[in-house]
Design an enzyme around this catalytic site. Structure first.
Site, PDB file in Angstrom:
ATOM      1  N   ASP A  73     -76.779   0.591   5.360  1.00 22.43           N
ATOM      2  CA  ASP A  73     -77.940   0.357   6.097  1.00 22.43           C
ATOM      3  C   ASP A  73     -78.670  -0.749   5.341  1.00 22.43           C
ATOM      4  OD1 ASP A  73     -78.865   1.268   3.982  1.00 22.43           O
ATOM      5  OD2 ASP A  73     -79.615   3.075   4.949  1.00 22.43           O
ATOM      6  N   GLY A  75     -81.751  -0.955   4.067  1.00 26.88           N
ATOM      7  CA  GLY A  75     -82.742  -0.280   3.077  1.00 26.88           C
ATOM      8  C   GLY A  75     -83.953  -0.091   3.802  1.00 26.88           C
ATOM      9  N   GLY A  76     -84.250  -0.611   5.069  1.00 27.77           N
ATOM     10  CA  GLY A  76     -85.592  -0.309   5.661  1.00 27.77           C
ATOM     11  C   GLY A  76     -85.890   0.985   5.766  1.00 27.77           C
ATOM     12  N   PHE A  77     -84.962   1.894   6.411  1.00 29.74           N
ATOM     13  CA  PHE A  77     -85.431   3.328   6.706  1.00 29.74           C
ATOM     14  C   PHE A  77     -85.739   4.009   5.441  1.00 29.74           C
ATOM     15  CE2 PHE A  77     -84.165   7.702   7.110  1.00 29.74           C
ATOM     16  CZ  PHE A  77     -84.943   7.930   8.647  1.00 29.74           C
ATOM     17  N   ASP A 127     -85.061  -4.092   9.015  1.00 26.48           N
ATOM     18  CA  ASP A 127     -86.004  -4.066  10.343  1.00 26.48           C
ATOM     19  C   ASP A 127     -86.993  -2.747   9.846  1.00 26.48           C
ATOM     20  OD1 ASP A 127     -84.497  -1.781  10.389  1.00 26.48           O
ATOM     21  OD2 ASP A 127     -84.468  -1.631  12.584  1.00 26.48           O
ATOM     22  N   GLN A 170     -85.242  -1.736  18.390  1.00 21.58           N
ATOM     23  CA  GLN A 170     -86.580  -0.874  17.897  1.00 21.58           C
ATOM     24  C   GLN A 170     -87.325  -0.737  19.483  1.00 21.58           C
ATOM     25  OE1 GLN A 170     -87.133   1.130  15.641  1.00 21.58           O
ATOM     26  NE2 GLN A 170     -85.730   0.279  14.019  1.00 21.58           N
ATOM     27  N   GLY A 197     -84.440   3.775  15.031  1.00 16.54           N
ATOM     28  CA  GLY A 197     -86.037   4.321  15.227  1.00 16.54           C
ATOM     29  C   GLY A 197     -86.160   5.666  16.255  1.00 16.54           C
ATOM     30  N   ASP A 247     -73.928   8.223  12.860  1.00 17.43           N
ATOM     31  CA  ASP A 247     -73.965   8.646  11.276  1.00 17.43           C
ATOM     32  C   ASP A 247     -75.144   9.755  11.399  1.00 17.43           C
ATOM     33  OD1 ASP A 247     -76.146   6.610  11.370  1.00 17.43           O
ATOM     34  OD2 ASP A 247     -76.510   7.764   9.553  1.00 17.43           O
ATOM     35  N   CYS A 285     -58.199  25.531  12.799  1.00 17.55           N
ATOM     36  CA  CYS A 285     -58.762  24.348  12.222  1.00 17.55           C
ATOM     37  C   CYS A 285     -57.756  23.281  11.530  1.00 17.55           C
ATOM     38  CB  CYS A 285     -59.984  24.563  10.963  1.00 17.55           C
ATOM     39  SG  CYS A 285     -60.803  22.912  10.401  1.00 17.55           S
ATOM     40  N   CYS A 287     -57.891  22.211   8.417  1.00 22.62           N
ATOM     41  CA  CYS A 287     -58.370  21.513   7.462  1.00 22.62           C
ATOM     42  C   CYS A 287     -57.982  22.188   6.066  1.00 22.62           C
ATOM     43  CB  CYS A 287     -59.874  21.320   7.467  1.00 22.62           C
ATOM     44  SG  CYS A 287     -60.685  22.865   6.660  1.00 22.62           S
ATOM     45  N   CYS A 290     -59.606  25.672   5.616  1.00 24.34           N
ATOM     46  CA  CYS A 290     -59.072  26.790   6.244  1.00 24.34           C
ATOM     47  C   CYS A 290     -57.817  27.051   5.896  1.00 24.34           C
ATOM     48  CB  CYS A 290     -59.674  26.356   7.809  1.00 24.34           C
ATOM     49  SG  CYS A 290     -61.412  26.225   8.237  1.00 24.34           S
ATOM     50  N   HIS A 316     -64.599  21.069   5.291  1.00 25.26           N
ATOM     51  CA  HIS A 316     -64.333  21.530   6.704  1.00 25.26           C
ATOM     52  C   HIS A 316     -65.389  21.023   7.600  1.00 25.26           C
ATOM     53  CE1 HIS A 316     -64.223  24.679   9.912  1.00 25.26           C
ATOM     54  NE2 HIS A 316     -65.418  24.253  10.034  1.00 25.26           N
TER      55      HIS A 316
HETATM   56 ZN   LIG Z   1     -61.726  24.064   8.538  1.00 30.20          ZN
END
Ligand SMILES: [Zn+2]
Length: 360
Positions: A73, A75-77, A127, A170, A197, A247, A285, A287, A290, A316
């Site tokens: 990003d 850095g603005g946020f 921004d 924005q 935003g 994200d 699942c 993973c 799991c 997970h």
């Molecule tokens: Zn899992």
């Protein structure tokens, strides 16, 4: 989407690695669970350990041992979330570090320089992230200035190089300002476009309206990134509107707070009903968590505040998001996104932990 560090299939979810690490998870595990690209935060890495150091040590990929693509990003946020600690001018933003109070001045040019030094594959324009709610007059002034900053970013990082530069639309919740912002960015020409935003406290319906109308002004052939969103529901609805990148800290932060995502909704691992539960978080699942651990063990780790709780829960949750997005991609390819969405909502109609999870 082609980047210097590999191909990305969209729609894609980007796990958040604020300090150059997705908290609690080894990069090998990220690869194994299908993470295609991660997000790192310019503000944090600029203040500590410093972008020059990261550059000297071979860039962020080498520094953190992540060979895949990275988006940073601008850095603005974070700077603007400092509130009174930051001061805006046409040139840029002056702010005080949240770490040691030291003074800094961040400009569009410096933001690009930092992101280049970090060796990000996708660089975001600098921004102003306008708080919500905000007066229309302020939103107009700010959006105008962000457009000028976007131009300076484009000049600092000309098109055609190895690194992608994304513009950020924005305009708050004002449709005409969103249109103005989007059209201006498209005229400048970016490798992708983000809608910024949003997801900062506004009503979901308002957000969806803004996303819908903003997407209309962005070119279909370029990736569209909805910043900071969101829940599985938000992602499905946004994909329907033509968004490609997402994200959110929800799966990782949620995991550390014992909130787990499943097909039927959220599961709060600390509940006593899981005390003797020998089943995995989710039966099919697949993973690492799991495949090897029961709900009872995960509950024990969480209540004992063991480090491993964060690691296993995060694996997970990120796997859940990864599988959700690969399911969406497959549904799009097979032209059955509506059916996929219908099944998604049908499965989570009844869930005891859902309402409590909203408050975590
Ligand atoms: Zn899992």
């Amino acid at each position: 989407m082609q980047t210097a560090h590999g191909l990305i299939e969209t729609p894609v979810f980007m796990p958040v690695g604020t300090q150059g690490t997705v908290k609690g998870v080894l990069p090998e595990a990220l690869h194994a669970l299908g993470a295609q690209i991660i997000l790192a935060n310019t503000y944090h890495l600029y203040l500590r350990p410093g972008h020059e150091l990261v550059h000297q040590l071979g860039g962020l990929h080498r520094f953190m041992n992540w060979s895949g693509p990275i988006l940073t990003d601008s850095g603005g946020f974070q700077v603007f979330s400092l509130g009174d600690l930051c001061k805006i001018s046409e040139e840029g933003v002056s702010f005080q570090s949240h770490l040691d109070g030291s003074r800094h001045h961040l400009t569009p040019e410096l933001s690009i320089e930092i992101q280049q030094a970090l060796d990000a594959d996708i660089i975001m324009v600098f921004d102003e992230c306008i708080p919500y709610p905000a007066e229309r007059a302020y939103v107009a002034t700010s959006t105008d200035r962000s457009a000028r900053w976007a131009r300076r970013c484009r000049e600092a990082l000309p098109a055609g190089g190895e690194k992608a530069l994304f513009g950020i639309v924005q305009g708050g919740i004002y449709p005409d300002l969103r249109e103005l912002s989007a059209r201006g960015l498209v005229r400048l020409g970016f490798d992708g476009y983000a809608i910024g935003g949003l997801a900062i406290g506004e009503d979901t319906r308002i957000r969806e309206q803004i996303v819908w109308l903003t997407r209309e002004f962005l070119p279909d052939e370029k990736p569209a990134y909805l910043m900071g969103v969101g829940t599985p529901e938000d992602i499905i609805e946004s994909v329907k509107m033509g968004l490609d990148m997402f994200d959110c800290v929800l799966p990782t932060r949620g995991a550390r707070n014992g909130m787990l995502f499943t097909k039927t909704g959220k599961l709060i691992i600390k509940h006593s009903r899981y005390a003797q539960d020998d089943s995995p978080i989710e039966e099919d699942c697949g993973c690492y968590t799991c495949s090897h651990y029961s709900r009872a063990y995960l509950r024990h780790l969480y209540l004992s505040r063991e480090i491993l709780a964060s690691t296993l829960n995060t694996i997970h949750n990120l796997h859940y998001y990864s599988r959700l997005l690969s399911g969406i991609r497959q549904a799009i390819q097979e032209d059955r996104l509506a059916e996929f969405s219908h099944d998604f909502y049908a499965r989570r109609a009844e869930n005891r932990d859902q309402s409590e999870a909203e408050s975590l």
